[in-house]
Design a protein around this motif. Sequence first.
Motif, PDB file in Angstrom:
ATOM      1  N   SER A  70       1.010  -1.082   0.033  1.00 40.70           N
ATOM      2  CA  SER A  70       0.014  -0.137  -0.053  1.00 40.70           C
ATOM      3  C   SER A  70       0.957   1.434   0.116  1.00 40.70           C
ATOM      4  N   THR A  71       1.911   1.163   0.630  1.00 39.76           N
ATOM      5  CA  THR A  71       2.765   2.629   0.849  1.00 39.76           C
ATOM      6  C   THR A  71       3.681   2.313  -0.840  1.00 39.76           C
ATOM      7  N   LEU A  72       4.006   1.499  -1.285  1.00 39.43           N
ATOM      8  CA  LEU A  72       4.362   1.534  -2.527  1.00 39.43           C
ATOM      9  C   LEU A  72       3.596   2.268  -3.635  1.00 39.43           C
ATOM     10  N   ARG A  73       2.210   1.461  -3.508  1.00 36.56           N
ATOM     11  CA  ARG A  73       1.072   1.972  -4.395  1.00 36.56           C
ATOM     12  C   ARG A  73       0.869   3.255  -4.418  1.00 36.56           C
ATOM     13  N   SER A  74       0.934   3.965  -3.145  1.00 36.19           N
ATOM     14  CA  SER A  74       0.484   5.394  -2.899  1.00 36.19           C
ATOM     15  C   SER A  74       1.492   6.248  -3.518  1.00 36.19           C
ATOM     16  N   HIS A  75       2.699   5.711  -3.372  1.00 41.90           N
ATOM     17  CA  HIS A  75       3.955   6.560  -4.022  1.00 41.90           C
ATOM     18  C   HIS A  75       3.903   6.533  -5.306  1.00 41.90           C
ATOM     19  N   LEU A  83       0.272   0.974  -9.942  1.00 42.59           N
ATOM     20  CA  LEU A  83       1.146  -0.135  -9.520  1.00 42.59           C
ATOM     21  C   LEU A  83       0.438  -1.588 -10.010  1.00 42.59           C
ATOM     22  N   GLU A  84       1.260  -2.385 -10.428  1.00 41.98           N
ATOM     23  CA  GLU A  84       0.506  -3.920 -10.691  1.00 41.98           C
ATOM     24  C   GLU A  84       1.678  -4.902 -10.248  1.00 41.98           C
ATOM     25  N   ILE A  96      -1.215 -10.595  -9.899  1.00 41.60           N
ATOM     26  CA  ILE A  96      -1.992 -10.568  -8.676  1.00 41.60           C
ATOM     27  C   ILE A  96      -2.894  -9.536  -8.516  1.00 41.60           C
ATOM     28  N   SER A  97      -4.086 -10.036  -8.536  1.00 39.43           N
ATOM     29  CA  SER A  97      -5.244  -9.121  -8.326  1.00 39.43           C
ATOM     30  C   SER A  97      -5.646  -8.907  -6.739  1.00 39.43           C
ATOM     31  N   ASN A  98      -5.247  -9.564  -5.777  1.00 38.67           N
ATOM     32  CA  ASN A  98      -5.608  -9.186  -4.473  1.00 38.67           C
ATOM     33  C   ASN A  98      -5.378  -7.826  -4.148  1.00 38.67           C
ATOM     34  N   PHE A  99      -4.474  -7.054  -4.743  1.00 42.53           N
ATOM     35  CA  PHE A  99      -3.981  -5.563  -4.229  1.00 42.53           C
ATOM     36  C   PHE A  99      -4.769  -4.670  -5.051  1.00 42.53           C
TER      37      PHE A  99
END
Length: 108
Positions: A70-75, A83-84, A96-99
Amino acid sequence: MAKKFADLRAQMTPESRARAEAKAQAMLAEMPLNELRQARGLSQKMLADVLHVQQPSIAKIEKRTDMYISTLRSHIEAMGGQLEVVARFPDGAVKISNFSDLGSSAVA
């Protein structure tokens, strides 16, 4: 006297130009967060403002080798990206679809 890159490139064979282009694309396809931010034309301060954090927090994130997704995604999203998470195996790759719902589940 220094030579212009365009002149040097013009002297290269088509095969050499293709190899150089492939290497350049490979370098652009993989880079650390700080280089990605710089390539996007953003300063740590600008990114910190978007994320509503202090600039030292951005420096700390960029030095980490382990962080929450989640930190990497927001960044990444603050830089205008998405982010994928992809798992690569010898017989193929799987996204991976969990995220994919991390942001929307936090709002709900």
